[in-house]
Design an enzyme around this catalytic site. Structure first.
Site, short mmCIF file in Angstrom:
data_model
loop_
_atom_site.label_atom_id
_atom_site.label_comp_id
_atom_site.label_asym_id
_atom_site.label_seq_id
_atom_site.Cartn_x
_atom_site.Cartn_y
_atom_site.Cartn_z
NE ARG A 6 -3.83 -2.21 0.24
CZ ARG A 6 -3.58 -3.37 -0.39
NH1 ARG A 6 -2.54 -3.49 -1.20
NH2 ARG A 6 -4.39 -4.40 -0.24
CB SER A 28 -8.38 -1.39 4.83
OG SER A 28 -8.95 -2.57 4.33
CD GLU A 75 -5.01 0.22 3.14
OE1 GLU A 75 -4.75 -0.75 3.88
OE2 GLU A 75 -5.64 0.11 2.06
C1 LIG Z 1 -15.62 0.39 0.07
C2 LIG Z 1 -14.13 0.53 -0.16
C3 LIG Z 1 -13.37 -0.60 -0.44
C4 LIG Z 1 -12.00 -0.50 -0.66
N1 LIG Z 1 -11.28 -1.64 -0.93
C5 LIG Z 1 -9.96 -1.53 -1.21
C6 LIG Z 1 -9.18 -2.70 -1.52
O1 LIG Z 1 -9.68 -3.81 -1.56
N2 LIG Z 1 -7.87 -2.55 -1.77
C7 LIG Z 1 -7.27 -1.33 -1.75
O2 LIG Z 1 -6.06 -1.26 -2.00
N3 LIG Z 1 -7.96 -0.21 -1.44
C8 LIG Z 1 -9.28 -0.27 -1.18
N4 LIG Z 1 -9.99 0.87 -0.88
C9 LIG Z 1 -9.29 2.15 -0.78
C10 LIG Z 1 -9.24 2.97 -2.09
O3 LIG Z 1 -10.32 2.63 -2.94
C11 LIG Z 1 -7.92 2.76 -2.84
O4 LIG Z 1 -6.82 3.16 -2.06
C12 LIG Z 1 -7.88 3.56 -4.15
O5 LIG Z 1 -6.76 3.16 -4.89
C13 LIG Z 1 -7.84 5.06 -3.94
O6 LIG Z 1 -8.08 5.68 -5.18
P1 LIG Z 1 -8.79 7.11 -5.26
O7 LIG Z 1 -8.88 7.49 -6.69
O8 LIG Z 1 -10.06 7.12 -4.53
O9 LIG Z 1 -7.68 8.00 -4.53
P2 LIG Z 1 -7.88 9.08 -3.35
O10 LIG Z 1 -8.53 8.42 -2.19
O11 LIG Z 1 -8.52 10.30 -3.88
O12 LIG Z 1 -6.36 9.39 -2.99
C14 LIG Z 1 -5.55 8.41 -2.37
C15 LIG Z 1 -4.08 8.82 -2.49
O13 LIG Z 1 -3.69 8.71 -3.85
C16 LIG Z 1 -3.13 9.95 -4.27
N5 LIG Z 1 -3.51 10.16 -5.68
C17 LIG Z 1 -4.75 10.08 -6.22
N6 LIG Z 1 -4.70 10.31 -7.55
C18 LIG Z 1 -3.40 10.54 -7.84
C19 LIG Z 1 -2.70 10.87 -9.05
N7 LIG Z 1 -3.32 11.03 -10.21
N8 LIG Z 1 -1.36 11.03 -8.98
C20 LIG Z 1 -0.69 10.89 -7.79
N9 LIG Z 1 -1.30 10.59 -6.62
C21 LIG Z 1 -2.64 10.43 -6.66
C22 LIG Z 1 -3.75 11.02 -3.36
O14 LIG Z 1 -2.92 12.16 -3.26
C23 LIG Z 1 -3.82 10.24 -2.05
O15 LIG Z 1 -2.56 10.27 -1.40
C24 LIG Z 1 -11.37 0.78 -0.63
C25 LIG Z 1 -12.14 1.93 -0.37
C26 LIG Z 1 -13.51 1.81 -0.13
C27 LIG Z 1 -14.31 3.05 0.15
#
Ligand SMILES: Cc1cc2nc3c(=O)[nH]c(=O)nc-3n(C[C@H](O)[C@H](O)[C@H](O)COP(=O)(O)OP(=O)(O)OC[C@H]3O[C@@H](n4cnc5c(N)ncnc54)[C@H](O)[C@@H]3O)c2cc1C
Length: 320
Positions: A180, A229, A299
């Site tokens: 992660r 998580s 996380e």
């Molecule tokens: C119901 C639920 C289930 C989930 N299950 C999982 C799972 O099974 N496995 C898992 O790994 N995660 C899971 N997650 C967490 C989340 O979905 C992941 O971490 C996902 O990859 C985050 O993507 P996001 O676009 O929402 O990023 P954000 O939440 O908006 O940002 C997360 C981080 O990524 C950075 N970021 C975003 N976009 C960029 C970019 N273009 N360039 C550089 N940095 C960037 C942001 O600055 C921040 O630090 C879950 C979340 C929820 C709500």
């Protein structure tokens, strides 16, 4: 008001920018938690060239941070200084198969769309994205993973812009992946990636995607306002087991609760503030430390400033 002042101050420099700039943007509308303060200004670039022009124009003393779909973010009530960049689906949301096993995806492409595209193209190894609600930029930064697969296993190369608007192309090794986490410089904004899977028949992929969906619906509160998580799994155990052992399943502070269904998922039961959510998280950390001697690591990314008088100390300042 502060957002208008910032935009006014930079008006001449930003005159060539085509994307949308919104002062005092409500982050609660962007994050899955539906909580948190204001971004001083939100910038949604039209495309990569526009983003580069913006980054070159904004003086380096003005903070710039990028967010994705907000499924892993907890925003504090004091708000986020400077600009929050959110990549638009129009400029960064394209994805296509570019060979028998390769996909190019813009950073704003939802993970689920990449899974669907891989299914259509008969490319295996992307079924895990079917259950992750973020976009590819967040997956690249977080090394998102599920069902025994992580983003790092799929990455060939990543295109990014640095704080000065210069283009970089990073290899898988350059991304410095671990659980992660990516060690790629924090200022990089990923704009697209080339991902690689393997040939697989569609029936098999469909079956794996159905399993992913079924598993999620059975064990995770996926229809709640949550950030997934809350804590990383510590070595040799699962975060949820330690949270359960510490008696924190269902624990509630204000409108924030550790989900009774999956106790490593924190949920906003209705009107939780960023403060409620973070205070609950630190309470859980303090109790787990007391019960098992384990220091849980967040996380979820916590961003922004505390509202004065609403600061939350790590482990509630106890047992350090
Ligand atoms: C119901 C639920 C289930 C989930 N299950 C999982 C799972 O099974 N496995 C898992 O790994 N995660 C899971 N997650 C967490 C989340 O979905 C992941 O971490 C996902 O990859 C985050 O993507 P996001 O676009 O929402 O990023 P954000 O939440 O908006 O940002 C997360 C981080 O990524 C950075 N970021 C975003 N976009 C960029 C970019 N273009 N360039 C550089 N940095 C960037 C942001 O600055 C921040 O630090 C879950 C979340 C929820 C709500």
């Amino acid at each position: 008001m502060r957002g208008e002042v910032l935009i006014e101050r930079l008006a001449d420099r930003l005159s060539g920018v085509r994307g949308k700039i919104t002062p005092n943007a409500e982050m609660e509308k962007i994050t899955w938690f539906r909580a948190g303060g204001l971004a001083e200004a939100l910038f949604q670039p039209a495309d990569e060239d526009d983003l580069a022009i913006f980054l070159k124009a904004v003086p380096e003393d003005v903070p710039v941070m990028v967010v994705g779909i907000g499924s892993n973010l907890l925003v504090r009530e004091g708000g986020i200084p400077g600009f929050v960049v959110r990549l638009s689906a129009k400029g960064f949301g394209d994805a296509e198969a570019i060979g028998p096993t390769r996909i190019r995806a813009g950073a704003a492409t939802p993970d689920k769309r990449v899974a669907a595209l891989a299914l259509d193209a008969g490319i295996g190894g992307f079924h895990f994205y079917h259950g992750i609600p973020g976009a590819i930029g967040g997956a690249l930064r977080m090394n998102a993973g599920a069902n025994g697969v992580e983003t790092r296993e799929r990455v060939v190369e990543v295109r990014a812009l640095d704080r000065r608007g210069n283009v970089h192309v990073l290899s898988n090794a350059d991304m410095g992946y671990s659980y992660r986490h990516s060690r790629a410089p924090a200022d990089l904004i990923f704009t697209s990636a080339i991902l690689e899977g393997y040939p697989e028949d569609r029936e098999t992929i469909r079956g794996l995607m159905d399993e992913v969906q079924h598993h999620r619906e059975t064990v995770q509160p996926i229809r709640e306002k949550t950030g997934g998580s809350t804590f990383k799994n510590p070595p040799g155990t699962s975060a949820w087991k330690e949270i359960d052992k510490a008696g924190c399943r269902g624990l509630m502070i204000g409108g924030a609760q550790m989900s009774p269904m999956h106790c490593n998922f924190m949920i906003n039961t209705g009107n939780a503030t960023g403060y409620d959510l973070e205070f609950l998280g630190e309470t859980v950390r303090a109790r787990v430390l007391e019960t098992s001697g384990i220091r849980l690591e967040w996380e979820i990314k916590r961003i922004g400033r505390f509202k004065p008088g609403h600061e939350v100390q790590e482990f509630l300042g106890q047992l350090l």
